[in-house]
Design a protein around this motif. Sequence first.
Motif, mmCIF file in Angstrom:
data_model
loop_
_atom_site.group_PDB
_atom_site.id
_atom_site.type_symbol
_atom_site.label_atom_id
_atom_site.label_comp_id
_atom_site.label_asym_id
_atom_site.label_seq_id
_atom_site.Cartn_x
_atom_site.Cartn_y
_atom_site.Cartn_z
ATOM 1 N N ALA A 159 0.874 -1.177 0.000
ATOM 2 C CA ALA A 159 0.000 0.000 0.000
ATOM 3 C C ALA A 159 0.908 1.222 0.000
ATOM 4 O O ALA A 159 1.111 1.853 1.039
ATOM 5 C CB ALA A 159 -0.920 0.010 1.223
ATOM 6 N N ALA A 192 1.236 4.492 -0.706
ATOM 7 C CA ALA A 192 1.021 5.811 -0.114
ATOM 8 C C ALA A 192 0.986 5.752 1.415
ATOM 9 O O ALA A 192 1.381 6.709 2.090
ATOM 10 C CB ALA A 192 -0.277 6.414 -0.643
ATOM 11 N N TYR A 193 0.526 4.631 1.944
ATOM 12 C CA TYR A 193 0.500 4.477 3.400
ATOM 13 C C TYR A 193 1.796 3.857 3.909
ATOM 14 O O TYR A 193 2.461 4.414 4.787
ATOM 15 C CB TYR A 193 -0.684 3.604 3.817
ATOM 16 N N ALA A 194 2.170 2.702 3.352
ATOM 17 C CA ALA A 194 3.326 1.958 3.872
ATOM 18 C C ALA A 194 4.621 2.733 3.715
ATOM 19 O O ALA A 194 5.443 2.803 4.642
ATOM 20 C CB ALA A 194 3.426 0.606 3.165
ATOM 21 N N TRP A 217 5.077 6.153 2.822
ATOM 22 C CA TRP A 217 5.119 7.531 3.295
ATOM 23 C C TRP A 217 4.758 7.684 4.767
ATOM 24 O O TRP A 217 5.267 8.556 5.456
ATOM 25 C CB TRP A 217 4.183 8.405 2.453
ATOM 26 N N ARG A 218 3.874 6.829 5.270
ATOM 27 C CA ARG A 218 3.435 6.976 6.650
ATOM 28 C C ARG A 218 4.263 6.143 7.629
ATOM 29 O O ARG A 218 4.397 6.508 8.791
ATOM 30 C CB ARG A 218 1.954 6.588 6.771
ATOM 31 N N ILE A 219 4.805 5.024 7.171
ATOM 32 C CA ILE A 219 5.550 4.133 8.059
ATOM 33 C C ILE A 219 7.043 4.163 7.756
ATOM 34 O O ILE A 219 7.865 4.501 8.610
ATOM 35 C CB ILE A 219 5.011 2.692 7.977
ATOM 36 N N GLN A 220 7.410 3.836 6.528
ATOM 37 C CA GLN A 220 8.837 3.704 6.211
ATOM 38 C C GLN A 220 9.575 5.032 6.233
ATOM 39 O O GLN A 220 10.748 5.078 6.576
ATOM 40 C CB GLN A 220 9.004 3.008 4.845
ATOM 41 N N GLU A 221 8.900 6.104 5.859
ATOM 42 C CA GLU A 221 9.570 7.414 5.843
ATOM 43 C C GLU A 221 10.106 7.778 7.222
ATOM 44 O O GLU A 221 11.215 8.307 7.362
ATOM 45 C CB GLU A 221 8.601 8.487 5.344
ATOM 46 N N THR A 223 9.474 11.819 -4.938
ATOM 47 C CA THR A 223 9.322 10.403 -4.595
ATOM 48 C C THR A 223 10.619 9.655 -4.848
ATOM 49 O O THR A 223 11.247 9.818 -5.899
ATOM 50 C CB THR A 223 8.188 9.778 -5.421
#
Length: 428
Positions: A87, A89-91, A93-97, A299
Amino acid sequence: MIDRRALLGAAAVPLACLVDPASATAFLRDVAVEPGGAPEDEDFWREIARAFAVDRSLVNLNNGGVSPSPQVVQDAYRRHLDFANSAPAYAMWRIQEAQRETVRKGLARVFGCDAEEVAITHNTSESLWTCQYGLDLQPGDEVVTSTQDYPRMLSAFRQLERRRGVKLVQVELPVPVSDPSEVVRRFAAALTERTRMMLCSHVVYLTGEVLPIAALCELGRERGVPVIVDGAHAFAHLEFDRDALGCDYYATSLHKWLFAPFGTGMLYVRRERIKALWPLTAAEETLDDDIRKFEQIGTYPVPLVLSIADALAFHAALGAKRKLARLRWLRARWIERLADQPRVRFNTHVGPDHGRASGSSFANVGIEGVDTAALQAHLWRDHRIYTIGVQREEFNGLRVTPSVYTTVEEIDRFGDVLMRVLERGLPA
């Protein structure tokens, strides 16, 4: 004998800790490994070699260009990439970033600086371009580097000549560098009241020669000239830290001696120098004092960055001192076989101990009466030994760069071929 599972298992630990930067950083600092691993301990190094899934149908002696990653790093990259694609946009940008900050802290720990002084880039060239183009230069300003610096960096300076009217001044380095103070004297003689920048290689990519960076940085401070250090071949290779060098700007690739994935690099900028250095790509004014302004590229593959953590853990588990001792031992092994041959010319200073206790892990060697290009072709065509030929006005020879996965049999095979060429010449 080393417990290979323990070593490779240790390398995976930070991945479980990526959501907790403090625990991951603590692991990298406190990791313990079993004693052993002397440079000549073949049982130990055979196990290390097995950590790399390399092609043994050839002998790769060009690890200075780009190094393979150990299997544990490749596996980590695939795992991070699979998660990102679940996923994006979530995985991503929200978690790995957020996990990227753990990598920043790990790199800072190895370099001996604050994490807020480390930018994660793609390679040395990108990091150096940031410095070359990021300091304000005016028409008539002079920039000083050597004739043996990397071609991309020389191209950047020549573009600055065409675009901004600066003047490129190149210092000719001794070959070999038997007296490091002579390098400092030559750079000092090239500086004028118009000099606005020095670019110096920590390890010369053509020869493996280690330059006196601490003294060159001190020279820059005395003359008020910023010194940018090209550390492509030094980081995770030689033993040093930021304070030992006294540098303000340091650029390196992580896909060489750290064994990180291809396309990973680092830029260090001393905190008080960040604001005055323009980023290579546009950044908001709110980031003027933030090291992250050098990472504003849109990106990008976060999984690639996260895999650096596994390379850092592998490096820590192996041990910087032990790693360098083995690399120098491999270099000395092939050099010692050739050292007494009158037609052999070393374009790298190796010293009376053939580099066992000093210098880098690679060297440049030529044979009088033997064309370097023909020798390189013979090594590859007839023996599947991959090296790089260097042919310049001031010297020519083969650049030989083994790695920790290189076996004694492979380095001896290279020595055997050169000895036969000395005795019989190249085949017709």
